[in-house]
Motif scaffolding. Sequence first.
Motif, PDB file in Angstrom:
ATOM      1  N   ASP A   1       0.830  -1.209   0.000  1.00 24.10           N
ATOM      2  CA  ASP A   1       0.000   0.000   0.000  1.00 24.10           C
ATOM      3  C   ASP A   1       0.862   1.256   0.000  1.00 24.10           C
ATOM      4  OD1 ASP A   1       1.058   0.003   2.518  1.00 24.10           O
ATOM      5  OD2 ASP A   1      -0.855   0.030   3.600  1.00 24.10           O
ATOM      6  N   SER A   2       2.100   1.114  -0.449  1.00 26.36           N
ATOM      7  CA  SER A   2       3.132   2.170  -0.495  1.00 26.36           C
ATOM      8  C   SER A   2       3.822   2.375   0.845  1.00 26.36           C
ATOM      9  CB  SER A   2       2.551   3.513  -0.975  1.00 26.36           C
ATOM     10  OG  SER A   2       2.050   3.395  -2.282  1.00 26.36           O
ATOM     11  N   THR A   3       3.292   1.768   1.899  1.00 26.16           N
ATOM     12  CA  THR A   3       3.924   1.864   3.208  1.00 26.16           C
ATOM     13  C   THR A   3       4.325   0.491   3.732  1.00 26.16           C
ATOM     14  OG1 THR A   3       2.634   3.837   3.757  1.00 26.16           O
ATOM     15  CG2 THR A   3       3.656   2.667   5.585  1.00 26.16           C
ATOM     16  N   ASN A   4       3.390  -0.437   3.684  1.00 25.70           N
ATOM     17  CA  ASN A   4       3.632  -1.795   4.173  1.00 25.70           C
ATOM     18  C   ASN A   4       3.465  -2.796   3.029  1.00 25.70           C
ATOM     19  OD1 ASN A   4       3.971  -1.071   7.014  1.00 25.70           O
ATOM     20  ND2 ASN A   4       1.777  -0.618   6.979  1.00 25.70           N
ATOM     21  N   THR A   5       4.109  -3.944   3.189  1.00 22.30           N
ATOM     22  CA  THR A   5       4.075  -4.984   2.165  1.00 22.30           C
ATOM     23  C   THR A   5       3.791  -6.340   2.799  1.00 22.30           C
ATOM     24  OG1 THR A   5       5.666  -3.794   0.776  1.00 22.30           O
ATOM     25  CG2 THR A   5       5.378  -6.144   0.342  1.00 22.30           C
ATOM     26  N   ASN A   6       2.895  -7.107   2.174  1.00 20.55           N
ATOM     27  CA  ASN A   6       2.615  -8.481   2.592  1.00 20.55           C
ATOM     28  C   ASN A   6       2.971  -9.440   1.460  1.00 20.55           C
ATOM     29  OD1 ASN A   6       1.627  -7.530   5.006  1.00 20.55           O
ATOM     30  ND2 ASN A   6      -0.527  -7.930   4.546  1.00 20.55           N
ATOM     31  N   ASP A   7       3.647 -10.531   1.798  1.00 19.49           N
ATOM     32  CA  ASP A   7       3.885 -11.626   0.857  1.00 19.49           C
ATOM     33  C   ASP A   7       2.940 -12.758   1.230  1.00 19.49           C
ATOM     34  OD1 ASP A   7       6.002 -10.459  -0.660  1.00 19.49           O
ATOM     35  OD2 ASP A   7       7.387 -10.883   0.980  1.00 19.49           O
ATOM     36  N   LEU A   8       2.027 -13.092   0.328  1.00 23.10           N
ATOM     37  CA  LEU A   8       0.946 -14.014   0.636  1.00 23.10           C
ATOM     38  C   LEU A   8       1.103 -15.323  -0.116  1.00 23.10           C
ATOM     39  CD1 LEU A   8      -1.979 -11.433   0.234  1.00 23.10           C
ATOM     40  CD2 LEU A   8      -0.683 -11.947   2.325  1.00 23.10           C
ATOM     41  N   ILE A   9       0.713 -16.433   0.534  1.00 21.17           N
ATOM     42  CA  ILE A   9       0.674 -17.740  -0.108  1.00 21.17           C
ATOM     43  C   ILE A   9      -0.740 -18.293   0.008  1.00 21.17           C
ATOM     44  CG2 ILE A   9       3.098 -18.218   0.355  1.00 21.17           C
ATOM     45  CD1 ILE A   9       2.230 -20.026   2.653  1.00 21.17           C
ATOM     46  N   TYR A  10      -1.023 -19.326  -0.784  1.00 25.61           N
ATOM     47  CA  TYR A  10      -2.360 -19.917  -0.755  1.00 25.61           C
ATOM     48  C   TYR A  10      -2.603 -20.617   0.582  1.00 25.61           C
ATOM     49  CZ  TYR A  10      -6.415 -22.671  -2.159  1.00 25.61           C
ATOM     50  OH  TYR A  10      -7.665 -23.227  -2.224  1.00 25.61           O
ATOM     51  N   GLY A  11      -3.852 -20.588   1.037  1.00 21.73           N
ATOM     52  CA  GLY A  11      -4.187 -21.116   2.355  1.00 21.73           C
ATOM     53  C   GLY A  11      -3.865 -22.583   2.555  1.00 21.73           C
TER      54      GLY A  11
ATOM     55  N   LEU B   1      -2.218  -3.591   6.273  1.00 21.56           N
ATOM     56  CA  LEU B   1      -2.330  -2.749   5.097  1.00 21.56           C
ATOM     57  C   LEU B   1      -3.431  -1.724   5.314  1.00 21.56           C
ATOM     58  CD1 LEU B   1      -2.145  -5.558   2.379  1.00 21.56           C
ATOM     59  CD2 LEU B   1      -0.294  -4.009   3.047  1.00 21.56           C
ATOM     60  N   ASP B   2      -3.364  -0.631   4.571  1.00 23.53           N
ATOM     61  CA  ASP B   2      -4.351   0.441   4.714  1.00 23.53           C
ATOM     62  C   ASP B   2      -4.686   0.958   3.323  1.00 23.53           C
ATOM     63  OD1 ASP B   2      -5.969   2.501   5.463  1.00 23.53           O
ATOM     64  OD2 ASP B   2      -4.484   3.569   6.668  1.00 23.53           O
ATOM     65  N   VAL B   3      -5.805   0.476   2.751  1.00 21.87           N
ATOM     66  CA  VAL B   3      -6.203   0.888   1.413  1.00 21.87           C
ATOM     67  C   VAL B   3      -7.295   1.947   1.544  1.00 21.87           C
ATOM     68  CG1 VAL B   3      -7.000   0.111  -0.848  1.00 21.87           C
ATOM     69  CG2 VAL B   3      -5.637  -1.412   0.574  1.00 21.87           C
ATOM     70  N   ALA B   4      -6.843   3.149   1.850  1.00 25.56           N
ATOM     71  CA  ALA B   4      -7.741   4.286   2.011  1.00 25.56           C
ATOM     72  C   ALA B   4      -7.904   4.992   0.661  1.00 25.56           C
ATOM     73  CB  ALA B   4      -7.149   5.244   3.044  1.00 25.56           C
ATOM     74  N   PRO B   5      -8.804   5.972   0.568  1.00 25.44           N
ATOM     75  CA  PRO B   5      -8.867   6.765  -0.667  1.00 25.44           C
ATOM     76  C   PRO B   5      -7.525   7.395  -0.999  1.00 25.44           C
ATOM     77  CG  PRO B   5     -10.799   7.174   0.698  1.00 25.44           C
ATOM     78  CD  PRO B   5      -9.868   6.344   1.529  1.00 25.44           C
ATOM     79  N   ARG B   6      -7.244   7.480  -2.301  1.00 24.42           N
ATOM     80  CA  ARG B   6      -6.000   8.045  -2.835  1.00 24.42           C
ATOM     81  C   ARG B   6      -4.766   7.218  -2.467  1.00 24.42           C
ATOM     82  NH1 ARG B   6      -8.720  12.784  -1.064  1.00 24.42           N
ATOM     83  NH2 ARG B   6      -9.408  14.116  -2.794  1.00 24.42           N
ATOM     84  N   SER B   7      -4.936   5.934  -2.221  1.00 24.88           N
ATOM     85  CA  SER B   7      -3.798   5.061  -1.919  1.00 24.88           C
ATOM     86  C   SER B   7      -3.225   4.480  -3.211  1.00 24.88           C
ATOM     87  CB  SER B   7      -4.220   3.913  -0.993  1.00 24.88           C
ATOM     88  OG  SER B   7      -4.624   4.388   0.269  1.00 24.88           O
ATOM     89  N   ALA B   8      -1.902   4.392  -3.280  1.00 22.81           N
ATOM     90  CA  ALA B   8      -1.234   3.743  -4.411  1.00 22.81           C
ATOM     91  C   ALA B   8      -0.977   2.292  -4.031  1.00 22.81           C
ATOM     92  CB  ALA B   8       0.070   4.449  -4.742  1.00 22.81           C
ATOM     93  N   VAL B   9      -1.593   1.371  -4.757  1.00 21.23           N
ATOM     94  CA  VAL B   9      -1.513  -0.054  -4.439  1.00 21.23           C
ATOM     95  C   VAL B   9      -0.817  -0.791  -5.581  1.00 21.23           C
ATOM     96  CG1 VAL B   9      -2.824  -2.137  -3.893  1.00 21.23           C
ATOM     97  CG2 VAL B   9      -3.627   0.092  -3.085  1.00 21.23           C
TER      98      VAL B   9
END
Length: 259
Positions: free
Chosen positions: A111-121, A219-227
């Motif tokens: 989200d331009s600030t934090n990053t998550n690396d995700l795998i399938y459940g 993560l924080d996907v607020a308005p005007r966020s670059a994702v």
Amino acid sequence: MVPNSNLFSRSNTAQVGIGTLIIFIAMVLIAAVAASVLIQTSGTLQQQAQSTGKQATQEVSSNLIIKSIEGVRAKTSSTMASNISLLKVKVGLNVGSSPVDLNQLIITITDSTNTNDLIYGNNDKTYGSLMANFSSSNNASANLGHLLTGTQATPGANARYFFTVQKIRDEDISFSQGNPIMNTGDLVTIYISVVADGDLSYTTIDGVTTNSNQKDSNLDVAPRSAVSIVMTPEAGATTKAEFITPSSYGTRETIQLYP
């Protein structure tokens, strides 16, 4: 003075003997050894070329395509979260693509600030266990609920480390929660939790009842966020989608974000 021809002699016999035979045999053996080495080398090179060609073809042809991305806001009966809480990423395969195992897919979201690396459940290789409460016998909605609300000692909240999937089109019935293999023509929705720490009191997300138990995704996907979302399959090219969220979400529960 005319030379005397009787002083010269002519012989039509060649030199034969054991020495000549030994030399001839040695030359044949050397030629045979050289031919054997060339044949073995050419065979090895052919195998390597075939293997490299197969890998190169797989790297080029195995492509995920992001069709669209929707954001869903958490809500109660009367209010909605100010941020997006769930991303629904619709994904297909490129024409002629090799099958893609989503169990080996890595999704990197920032989200331009934090990053998550995700795998399938259902992937137990990375953290030594499946996503908390995930089951291959569950339907996709149940596993989505566990994605949003589940947690375990290691690695932690499901929302920060895992994603889940729901199939949309699967003509050969080869896709399941326990064996998420995509073939050409398949279409699936990948669920990514983006619950913000300030939106933990809402009770419903995309029809899933969370009873205010949803976990912070970091993560924080607020308005005007670059994702930015990057999908890295086991083999093949990476797929990337970047977008900026609208300046206001208004009263909409679902917002089209990409393309």
